[in-house]
Motif scaffolding. Sequence first.
Motif, mmCIF file in Angstrom:
data_model
loop_
_atom_site.group_PDB
_atom_site.id
_atom_site.type_symbol
_atom_site.label_atom_id
_atom_site.label_comp_id
_atom_site.label_asym_id
_atom_site.label_seq_id
_atom_site.Cartn_x
_atom_site.Cartn_y
_atom_site.Cartn_z
ATOM 1 N N UNK A 24 0.825 -1.209 0.000
ATOM 2 C CA UNK A 24 0.000 0.000 0.000
ATOM 3 C C UNK A 24 0.862 1.263 0.000
ATOM 4 N N UNK A 25 2.015 1.187 0.657
ATOM 5 C CA UNK A 25 2.931 2.331 0.629
ATOM 6 C C UNK A 25 3.457 2.564 -0.785
ATOM 7 N N UNK A 30 2.076 5.489 -7.728
ATOM 8 C CA UNK A 30 0.911 5.970 -8.474
ATOM 9 C C UNK A 30 0.437 7.344 -8.019
ATOM 10 N N UNK A 31 1.116 7.935 -7.051
ATOM 11 C CA UNK A 31 0.684 9.224 -6.511
ATOM 12 C C UNK A 31 -0.804 9.174 -6.143
ATOM 13 N N UNK A 32 -1.123 8.155 -5.355
ATOM 14 C CA UNK A 32 -2.520 7.898 -5.020
ATOM 15 C C UNK A 32 -3.152 9.044 -4.231
ATOM 16 N N UNK A 33 -2.353 9.765 -3.476
ATOM 17 C CA UNK A 33 -2.905 10.892 -2.710
ATOM 18 C C UNK A 33 -3.469 11.961 -3.645
ATOM 19 N N UNK A 40 -1.450 12.678 -16.589
ATOM 20 C CA UNK A 40 -1.227 11.857 -15.393
ATOM 21 C C UNK A 40 -1.494 12.638 -14.113
ATOM 22 N N UNK A 41 -1.283 13.942 -14.146
ATOM 23 C CA UNK A 41 -1.502 14.760 -12.939
ATOM 24 C C UNK A 41 -2.982 14.892 -12.611
ATOM 25 N N UNK A 66 -4.261 2.302 -11.805
ATOM 26 C CA UNK A 66 -3.883 0.914 -12.059
ATOM 27 C C UNK A 66 -2.923 0.827 -13.239
ATOM 28 N N UNK A 67 -2.924 1.834 -14.130
ATOM 29 C CA UNK A 67 -2.019 1.853 -15.273
ATOM 30 C C UNK A 67 -0.554 1.848 -14.844
#
Length: 273
Positions: free
Chosen positions: A56-57, A63-66, A217-218, A226-227
């Motif tokens: 998860x980290x 993926x810059x999930x935040x 992407x931003x 997921x890409x």
Amino acid sequence: MSPVLKRLSFEIVGILFSALIIIPTLLIILNSFKNSTEAANLAFSLPTKWHIFDNYAKVFEIAQASTAFWNSLIITGSSVALVLLLCSTSAFIIQRRNDGFTKAVQALLLSGIVLPLSIITTYVFLYKLHLTSSFLGIILLYTATMYPIVTFLYIGFYNSISRDIDEAAIIDGTSGFGLFFRVIFPLLQPMNATAVILTFITVWNDFGIAVYFLNSASKYTLGLTVFFFFGEHSSDWNLVFADLVVVSVPVIIAYLFLQKYIVSGLTAGAVKS
């Protein structure tokens, strides 16, 4: 068939249908705690070593999930607010007037439910308006996509609200604006909850529209992150599964808070008063 046997048959069918949801969900969760080699086997088994925080980290780092989370929150929240406002107000007018014009509008809305979205035509239209790859463009697109079905649900719900309430409010001197927002809107709590969860789930989980209309992407939403874990020759399935869990958690939380209103919101308009 005896009542006991009939009830048992329904329970067995219910368990089988539940398994279709529970088993894949458990598979995703378990594989999100495995290393890449074990997760690639897609086996329904416990990890030999639990990677509880590592995967998860990496999802949040790679993926810059935040950032993607806030993008999803802005797009989904704005879409939900617009759908709630536009559908509730227009459906009230359509249901209360019920004349030739509003019947034609309902037929047009029905075509919006039946006919599929044309990606090429829509992309060209947004391109001409300079709204491609923008939050405003995709928010308006999601709102337009959800508008027909949610409006129909509101129309059905208004069938259960007596017109006597409107007449009493007007006799008391309430304006049209006050009639809706002070008298009618507070009665829409079940339907509002249904509209919120339906729109939230659809927009938050969407992949097809976002992949065409958010090419930066931003500006990626969580569903598109997921890409980052698919390569030309290999895929990090443990990170893919962890990413899917991250995407699903907000939807589950929203559903748990609103689930008691959903059934009542969908069925309230089944009997016209």
